[in-house]
Write an enzyme that holds these catalytic residues in place. Structure first.
Site, PDB file in Angstrom:
ATOM      1  CD  GLU A   1      -5.785   5.547  -0.011  1.00 35.66           C
ATOM      2  OE1 GLU A   1      -4.715   6.210   0.551  1.00 35.66           O
ATOM      3  OE2 GLU A   1      -5.699   3.912   1.087  1.00 35.66           O
TER       4      GLU A   1
ATOM      5  CG  HIS B   1       0.922   6.062  -0.726  1.00 36.01           C
ATOM      6  ND1 HIS B   1      -0.671   6.860  -1.602  1.00 36.01           N
ATOM      7  CD2 HIS B   1       0.082   5.838   0.051  1.00 36.01           C
ATOM      8  CE1 HIS B   1      -1.810   6.876  -1.246  1.00 36.01           C
ATOM      9  NE2 HIS B   1      -1.670   6.120   0.268  1.00 36.01           N
TER      10      HIS B   1
ATOM     11  CG  HIS C   1      -1.582   0.722   1.326  1.00 40.20           C
ATOM     12  ND1 HIS C   1      -2.811   1.521   1.010  1.00 40.20           N
ATOM     13  CD2 HIS C   1      -1.364   2.582   1.951  1.00 40.20           C
ATOM     14  CE1 HIS C   1      -3.478   2.257   0.857  1.00 40.20           C
ATOM     15  NE2 HIS C   1      -2.545   3.214   1.519  1.00 40.20           N
ATOM     16  CD  GLU C   2       1.247   3.203   3.865  1.00 40.22           C
ATOM     17  OE1 GLU C   2       1.854   4.839   2.986  1.00 40.22           O
ATOM     18  OE2 GLU C   2       0.583   3.249   3.696  1.00 40.22           O
TER      19      GLU C   2
END
Lengths: 500, 500
Positions: free
Chosen positions: A290, A264, A260-261
């Protein structure tokens, strides 16, 4: 380039450089600052905000901006000025006193939240929460809005978004989503035995780093550390810092937290380096941001081809735990759907329900329909109503997220916007790349990354979110249908259920 | 407090807050920033310098300072204004262009130095070195000086110090020091077998942390990390960050490096918290700062009572290495005197010789008597002449220190001033605390720390270095004799030699 534009860019340079410093102060505070440094750090951040605000709202800045706007002819200069104008408009509406006060209040509130969460002590956090919402309400009034004070807040994170549009979006998603959750609850559960084991920290950290390398994260321009709440903070695209959180009995937290990170982080690293510390740098909105984290976390990371590529490595790191299991077992287990307390640990299907309740609660605290003192009870009731479970502690309930302590109000809906945009991009990518599944199954994620670099990342903040979406999808507007279809298609296969 | 003073302090607040942020950026760059972030970091630091410089040299700042000076009646306000005035005078003499250029140049030069040192590649570093010295020469001309351009540089680190005074100081120390080195060379060597072993990193780190706790360093208001060159960087007295460097085969580097940086750290932590991020905060000069690091490193850390207190703990961490050895063996080994290449590894006696050669070299590069291209040869010749040894590589020679890359020219002499001041303080402390040795031998360092807190630390930057020394010693001026006496007394006992 005209002289007026050159001069204006010189005015912007220190401001955006100091903004990038602020990101680093924030990261440092979360990751490694000693506790005794909190008060001094709050003063530092407040001073930095005040100086930036002062430079941004200086009359000379305004007149230089206007002169530059008159003389701009090149497209990229116009985009630069549009982004700078937005920052100017946002800043000039707020009195410096309020900017400084909010910065200090949120810095102290974050420290208090860390303690309160640790000790399950909502009362300790309450005065900070109240203070942050009072100041945020004041911010909304200064910013102004057409119909709802919450509009003024979400616009900061998602330009052009409104309370009405969010209500419509959630209105379109919720009925088929609730149907899906119910159908899954009635279906034969899939096994997640493979995950119900302890995975030592060292191996988790090694596997996270491996996965981040596999999806193309450049560690020469970034770091991975640990913090209480995982986040990605980009000082510049050349220094992107992510954190994850490790739990021995929940290996998925580090795997999907990192992916997830990492999503980003890839978006930030794709921002052209020559735009570092300028109004053109970084992501164009939180929703678009996102979409990138959700894509790598869910659309890629929870797919069968991804585990066909990387399960072998995971098994070599955890031979004892994974002996006798297959990539298919992992694929099934990581898509287990079940109502749970913690948003960041929620599955892809129930996740949106976590967002909807947060959205409703923060919107109601802004309008004073809900008093912060009543938050734990309101939280627990909504949880019981929408997910059928009631948190046994506030640590597992309303104290779980950093956002409110940090003044990030109007932020939660962008997570769902991200899912929706990711699904729209994913549909387009599958059309453009007919061998996508085979590539991912062979561990080759470069084609996908290049597609994103070319169609989205390289535009950084030079585009508005609707332009970014339009450009990348070849003409689409925000549309909830691909997300609903994606979930039904995937989970009807996994749970052997029929879409009504 | 007068309105003029209140107003002036409000002007100072953001400036000194941003200065404290700059310290953190520097620490981050040295300790954990990814390599790719270097260029953006250089821009951030340059922007920060420029903004601070702009605020400090603003005409409004000057007039507010003058008004405040006219109305100041309280002693502490006068001290605040004196310190702010000094910062104003230093800043207003330099054109903003030069401030920014030097900040960027040194930031890049530090990165280049790290590479050059690693690869023993002086040529790679040379253009950066030349650039830094060119800019520093320009700085000296702008600052102005009575008789020697170097005066303008050292004054920044040690207010009131001059090239002439340093020549006099070194003139008084050198003859008895050379006598001592020669006497030791002719004496029977003491054994350092105890140190000629491998000590695993983990244990070294544990022991360093233990020692820092023992001398009173507060880890709630500070950190210990690792970096290429050990340093102590205080963002504020509530957030003091030190680094050390570990070498498996040189356990003394981490022990005495930690005690050294710990001495700096204790001084910073003793600065009153209400003065954080103001002109009154932190140490009053580098020489006084160094007196604190040298005191804990050498006067305390290399004493027999200290090892009587802590050798047991060290042996419990390294039982295999230290079996059969005693505190006395350790005391002897850590006071082994021998000419060596690396300044930070040098013993207490030869250390000053390392400083003298650096002082002469940098002074001569400032006056152009020495060209930077000829530095390696000049270094090696001086080394051979004063210490009788010639470095086999530049990594072990002129590339060993960070200072020149970082623009810290005029800084080296403050190390020797520190030794001299430490000896003066030590003589006074021994008079005031008759049971000092017994306290230290029992592991009780609190009495000593309290003495320093009360007589020195609490004044922070509210005093000039000569005032600090006068106050703490009960009326003394800088005097080389106690340092010379301390060395002769200690080493004539250790090596069984007679002072002529």
């Amino acid at each position: 380039m005209s002289e007026a534009i050159t001069h204006f860019k010189e005015l912007c340079s220190p401001i955006w450089n100091l903004y990038s410093v602020r990101s680093l102060l924030y990261w440092d505070q979360q990751v490694l600052m000693p506790g005794g440094g909190a008060a001094a750090r709050a003063n530092q951040i407040a001073a930095l905000e005040k100086v930036c605000h002062g430079m941004l709202t200086d009359t000379h800045f305004k007149s230089s901006l206007e002169k530059a706007e008159e003389s701009a002819s090149e497209d990229i200069d116009k985009r630069y000025l549009r982004s700078a104008r937005r920052a100017y408009d946002l800043a000039s509406k707020l009195p410096p006193r309020l900017v400084e006060e909010r910065a200090r209040a949120t810095s102290l509130a974050v420290e208090a939240w860390v303690q309160a969460k640790k000790n399950n002590d909502f009362k300790f956090f309450l005065p900070h929460l109240r203070n942050v919402f009072d100041l945020t309400r004041e911010v909304a009034e200064h910013k102004g809005y057409a119909s709802h004070p919450y509009d003024a807040l979400i616009d900061e994170y998602e330009p052009g978004m409104t309370t009405q549009k969010i209500d419509a979006l959630f209105g379109g998603i919720l009925p088929p989503l609730v149907q899906l959750v119910q159908a899954i609850a009635a279906a034969r559960p899939i096994s997640r035995k493979i995950l119900q084991q302890a995975f030592p920290f060292e191996g988790q950290h090694e596997f996270s780093r491996y996965l981040l390398e596999q999806i193309g994260f450049d560690f020469e321009r970034g770091r991975l550390d640990q913090s209480a709440h995982p986040f990605c903070s980009s000082s510049t695209g050349s220094d992107v810092r992510m954190t994850d959180r490790l739990d021995e009995w929940l290996v998925t937290m580090s795997i999907f937290g990192s992916l997830h990170e990492g999503g980003h982080g890839l978006y930030e690293q794709g921002s052209p380096p020559e735009w570092n510390s300028t109004p053109l740098a970084g992501g164009c909105s939180l929703g678009i941001h996102e979409s990138q984290s959700r894509m790598w976390e869910n659309f890629v990371g929870r797919s069968l081809p991804f585990w066909q590529a990387h399960f072998g490595r995971m098994r070599s790191i955890f031979p004892q735990q994974l002996w006798g299991y297959s990539a298919e077992d992992m694929f099934h287990a990581v898509n287990y759907v079940e109502p749970s307390f913690i948003r960041v640990e929620a599955d892809e299907v129930t996740y949106t329900l976590h967002i909807v309740m947060r959205y409703e609660l923060e919107r109601d605290m802004i309008t004073r329909a809900l008093d912060p003192a009543d938050l734990p009870e309101a939280w627990n009731e909504k949880m019981e109503k929408t997910l059928g479970i009631r948190p046994p502690t506030d640590t597992l309930g309303c104290l779980q997220d950093i956002h409110w302590s940090d003044g990030l109000i109007g932020y939660f809906p962008t997570y769902s916007i991200g899912n929706v945009v990711a699904a729209q991009l994913w549909r387009k990518i599958r059309k453009d790349m007919v061998h996508l599944d085979e590539d991912i199954a062979r561990g080759n994620n470069l084609g996908l990354l290049n597609w994103l670099r070319h169609n989205l990342h390289r535009f950084a903040s030079s585009v508005l979110p609707e332009e970014a979406l339009f450009e990348a999808t070849g003409g689409e507007e925000l549309d909830h249908q691909p997300f609903v279809d994606y979930l039904w298609d995937k989970y009807s296969g996994l749970y052997e259920i029929q879409r009504p």
